[in-house]
Enzyme design. Sequence first.
Site, PDB file in Angstrom:
ATOM      1  N   GLU A 172     -37.164  -8.519  -8.863  1.00  0.00           N
ATOM      2  CA  GLU A 172     -38.507  -8.884  -9.369  1.00  0.00           C
ATOM      3  C   GLU A 172     -39.341  -7.657  -9.744  1.00  0.00           C
ATOM      4  O   GLU A 172     -40.480  -7.498  -9.297  1.00  0.00           O
ATOM      5  CB  GLU A 172     -39.248  -9.740  -8.330  1.00  0.00           C
ATOM      6  CG  GLU A 172     -38.569 -11.078  -8.100  1.00  0.00           C
ATOM      7  CD  GLU A 172     -39.361 -12.056  -7.237  1.00  0.00           C
ATOM      8  OE1 GLU A 172     -40.363 -11.652  -6.608  1.00  0.00           O
ATOM      9  OE2 GLU A 172     -38.969 -13.242  -7.199  1.00  0.00           O
ATOM     10  N   GLU A 291     -32.852 -16.978  -7.289  1.00  0.00           N
ATOM     11  CA  GLU A 291     -33.784 -17.477  -6.260  1.00  0.00           C
ATOM     12  C   GLU A 291     -34.348 -18.795  -6.766  1.00  0.00           C
ATOM     13  O   GLU A 291     -35.006 -18.819  -7.819  1.00  0.00           O
ATOM     14  CB  GLU A 291     -34.933 -16.501  -5.996  1.00  0.00           C
ATOM     15  CG  GLU A 291     -34.541 -15.319  -5.151  1.00  0.00           C
ATOM     16  CD  GLU A 291     -35.728 -14.456  -4.736  1.00  0.00           C
ATOM     17  OE1 GLU A 291     -36.811 -15.006  -4.427  1.00  0.00           O
ATOM     18  OE2 GLU A 291     -35.557 -13.220  -4.729  1.00  0.00           O
TER      19      GLU A 291
HETATM   20  O1  AHR Z   1     -37.460 -15.395  -1.106  1.00  0.00           O
HETATM   21  C1  AHR Z   1     -38.680 -14.852  -0.738  1.00  0.00           C
HETATM   22  C2  AHR Z   1     -39.217 -13.848  -1.747  1.00  0.00           C
HETATM   23  O2  AHR Z   1     -39.524 -14.499  -2.944  1.00  0.00           O
HETATM   24  C3  AHR Z   1     -38.277 -12.752  -2.175  1.00  0.00           C
HETATM   25  O3  AHR Z   1     -38.305 -11.664  -1.332  1.00  0.00           O
HETATM   26  C4  AHR Z   1     -38.802 -12.369  -3.515  1.00  0.00           C
HETATM   27  O4  AHR Z   1     -37.799 -11.863  -4.360  1.00  0.00           O
HETATM   28  C5  AHR Z   1     -39.456 -13.620  -4.041  1.00  0.00           C
HETATM   29  O5  AHR Z   1     -40.713 -13.378  -4.527  1.00  0.00           O
END
Ligand code: AHR
Length: 490
Positions: A172, A291
């Site tokens: 990110e 994610e």
């Molecule tokens: O999964 C939790 C967080 O969400 C992770 O660390 C990050 O990559 C995202 O913003």
Amino acid sequence: MKAEIIVNKNFVIGEIDKRIYGSFIEHMGRAVYGGLYEPTHKTADTNGFRKDVLELVRKLNVPIIRYPGGNFVSGYNWEVGTGDKEKRPKKLELAWKSTETNEVGIDEFQEWAKQAGADIMMAVNLGTRGPQDAQNLLEYCNLNTDTHYANRRKGNGFKEPFGIKTWCLGNEMDGPWQIGHKTAEEYGRIATETAKLMKSTDPDIELVVCGSSNYDMPTFAQWELSVLDHAYDAVDYISLHQYYGNQNDNTSDFLARSVHMDAFIKSVAAICDTVKAKKHAHKTINLSFDEWNVWFHSNGEKFDEWSIAPSILEDVYTFEDALVVGCMLITLQNNCDRVKIACLAQLVNVIAPIMTENGGAAWAQTIFYPFMYASLNGRGTALQTIIKCDSYQSTDHLLTPYIEASVIHNEEKRELTVFAVNRSLAEDIDLSLKLEGFDRAKLEKHIELYSDHLKGINTKENAAVYPKKREIAETITFKKHSWNMLLYKY
Ligand code: AHR
């Protein structure tokens, strides 16, 4: 209400890459410490890992696990998590304002992952570190040469390389919250140079470059275009991240989120193909949705800063969350021509299908079940589906069909699996299913996840939301707000 689903054996979307049933373990909260690892727990193995948790993880049949973060990775020095445990320093962990003990690092995690039957998708730190450290880590993990980092691994007791094939170039990096946040130009350059070093160290690896942190980022689309302009030739996948919540307590809107997810995936695929055309390239960049989940219950929580393994992001999932997760899985399956990797974020305690109590029980949250069935039965070829059913408009104007469905053909097992969610909050739906080219297909199983209570949850004492086998009747009915799996054999 009535609905019809039509598929034809010859009309396929694509082969499902098993890695779309991946997950994610970050060094944060109680994911590792108190989740996977608790040496004083009564089920702990000789390495300190909880066997009760491992058993639940195995049930999910997760083929790949992203590690060690997440935001965590952008400030991580991997070396301090290797070698003699007694000598490992405790460190301030800035992403989640915790103390990292470094008791677990890549050495221990790769052993645990082997037992879980999962490959590792390793992320490198492009926040506070850069190409050289990434290359050192790759040498440590994958090389058998007589050189410093490979020898260091051997010296730590691991003669054989770990053989990690899939690597993330940071995390990110578009997010202002990220340690070492970068502009698209800065990131595109450093990602490309890191990729060059890594691929010349181990040409067999595959690399994931960071896309946007979510669809709503103001730089979304332009970020992907600029980053790929730099990195197109050097990488294999671009990442997508997206979490949804029901903050306004509007279940119909919440159930429509997977329509949004579908549009997000198609936009990123279109951006990749735009850059492909611009560069006159032959290679296609595929997507790593590394994610995804429901995440909102724990928003705004407080915890003790700099504590070890605080209870953070421990969303307790409801039945309706499981329906949304079911819809998101169907969306991933139906986009398997472009989405080759996806990671349910995360695996244990932190926004996770598995919950534990320190020193106590481990249990399955509601979202465990749609994930488990998709992972176990959703392997093969996704077929194109024609779905005829009524639709509704979400308040943000997404045209949302009442039925979300995928049909997966497993030729080897001679099976067809239908995954379906009935989004209607009021009506059952009678299904007519046309399986063209599968004349002898016979329904063997109908598994249903249903609860009268949309906000029903599972606790360690009471597994209120769990799947049930339905009687096989002449007419297939999907109950109002239910998740279903139909298994056919032919
Ligand atoms: O999964 C939790 C967080 O969400 C992770 O660390 C990050 O990559 C995202 O913003």
